[in-house]
Design a protein around this motif. Structure first.
Motif, short mmCIF file in Angstrom:
data_model
loop_
_atom_site.label_atom_id
_atom_site.label_comp_id
_atom_site.label_asym_id
_atom_site.label_seq_id
_atom_site.Cartn_x
_atom_site.Cartn_y
_atom_site.Cartn_z
N ILE A 133 137.63 93.05 63.98
CA ILE A 133 136.43 93.90 63.03
C ILE A 133 136.45 94.81 63.93
O ILE A 133 136.13 95.33 65.00
CB ILE A 133 135.04 92.83 63.20
N LYS A 134 136.53 95.69 62.75
CA LYS A 134 135.88 97.61 63.55
C LYS A 134 134.56 97.38 63.98
O LYS A 134 133.82 97.27 63.00
CB LYS A 134 136.69 98.66 62.92
N LEU A 135 134.49 98.14 65.03
CA LEU A 135 133.45 98.59 65.61
C LEU A 135 132.57 100.00 65.48
O LEU A 135 131.92 100.33 66.02
CB LEU A 135 132.37 97.76 67.19
N HIS B 40 133.76 100.12 56.70
CA HIS B 40 134.95 98.72 57.02
C HIS B 40 134.47 98.64 58.22
O HIS B 40 135.45 98.65 58.96
CB HIS B 40 136.19 99.56 56.78
N ARG B 41 133.46 98.79 58.67
CA ARG B 41 132.84 98.52 60.39
C ARG B 41 131.23 98.27 60.21
O ARG B 41 130.56 98.66 59.50
CB ARG B 41 132.61 100.15 61.29
N VAL B 42 131.57 96.98 61.37
CA VAL B 42 130.15 97.07 61.37
C VAL B 42 128.47 97.90 61.64
O VAL B 42 129.03 98.63 62.01
CB VAL B 42 130.27 95.97 62.63
N GLU B 53 128.39 87.65 58.88
CA GLU B 53 128.92 88.10 60.36
C GLU B 53 127.65 88.99 60.98
O GLU B 53 128.10 90.38 61.16
CB GLU B 53 130.24 88.64 60.64
#
Lengths: 245, 61
Positions: A133-135, B40-42, B53
């Protein structure tokens, strides 16, 4: 050309790189919540690396035949190359000169956990044991960070259980209101079928308005659906909006 | 030593730089907190990704 250049060097010599990948794999498997935060390129390099080890442990769960024992040992030894071997000698050698340090056996622990737990857990999963998962980027060096975690971990299972519980309690609570909403839904779904609507409305309206209208029912039948259908439509659209949400 | 033969006009400089503008990074809206975040990122604000999530512990500062 980039042909046949499958992996990143990550700015390290091959020994350094292998060592680092082993460390990362060990950390990932030993981590309490089965996830580590690293840079995205490292995570992407680590993924095939650990997944190969996990596949070996997965194969060890369904061994058959006379030499199953030997094969399981063989698999374990092959998987051991994905972790540092641990240093049991270290305790003795450093014990004389200075304070005793814990033996470096994290890799051994990881290997044990891999075969005891993870092999069983991923028995029926054909690859894809990890998730990245990218942060976003890190302050300081602007490196892209990512979480790499083992799929189907404890937190996830708990979340799924909680969701199931919620769904169960919701359905039991809904049962009462379901009857009322069902009627609305039916009319909403049967938008095109006006005839069906009309007969349905007739019953309802006769019930609601009592006998007084019974005599004039036939005459006003043509007019009634207009008003009735309008209210029905608004109800239906609101119901639709709910379902869309 | 190399030396400029002609004066470099403002127009020349500006014409060259006409294509040097930087673009704003693309963002999308977090479905959880409606804040802009990188796709596409948190989400950095609420730590959500793909609905369920909660990836990070939410920081209270």
């Amino acid at each position: 050309m980039r042909h046949l250049k499958a992996h990143r060097k990550l700015g390290r010599t091959s020994e350094h790189r292998m060592s680092m990948l082993r460390n990362l794999a060990t950390s990932l498997i030993n981590a309490q919540d089965e996830r580590i935060i690293t840079t995205l390129p490292k995570a992407k390099e680590l993924r095939p690396f650990v997944e190969r080890a996990i596949t070996l442990s997965r194969h060890a769960t369904n061994l058959e035949g006379d030499n199953a024992e030997a094969q399981s040992v063989h698999l374990r030894r092959r998987a051991a190359t994905f972790f540092h071997a641990g240093n049991r000698q270290q305790k003795i050698s450093t014990g004389r000169r200075g304070p005793e340090r814990a033996p470096r056996t994290a890799g051994v622990l990881a290997l044990r956990r891999l075969f005891d737990e993870l092999g069983e857990r991923f028995k029926d999963r054909p690859g894809g044991y990890t998730r990245i998962i990218k942060l976003g980027r890190r302050d300081g060096d602007n490196a892209e960070l990512a979480i790499i975690e083992l799929v189907d971990n404890r937190r996830e299972r708990e979340a799924i259980e909680a969701a199931n519980k919620r769904a169960k309690s919701a359905t039991s609570a809904k049962k009462k209101s379901a009857k009322a909403s069902k009627e609305v839904e039916e009319t909403g779904s049967r938008r095109g079928g006006r005839k069906a609507d009309r007969t349905y409305e007739k019953e309802e309206t006769t019930k609601a308005r009592g006998r007084g209208r019974g005599a004039t029912d036939e005459k006003t039948e043509d007019q009634k659906p207009k008003g009735g259908s309008r209210t029905k439509k608004t109800e239906a659209t609101s119901a639709e909006k709910d379902t869309e949400k | 030593m190399p030396n400029p033969k002609r004066r470099h006009s403002k127009a020349r400089t500006r014409k060259r730089r006409a294509h040097d503008a930087l673009r704003q990074p693309q963002t999308s809206v977090c479905p959880n907190c409606q804040e802009p975040r990188m796709p596409h990122r948190v989400c950095p604000k609420c730590g959500h990704y793909k609905g369920r999530e909660v990836v990070q512990v939410e920081e209270t500062s």
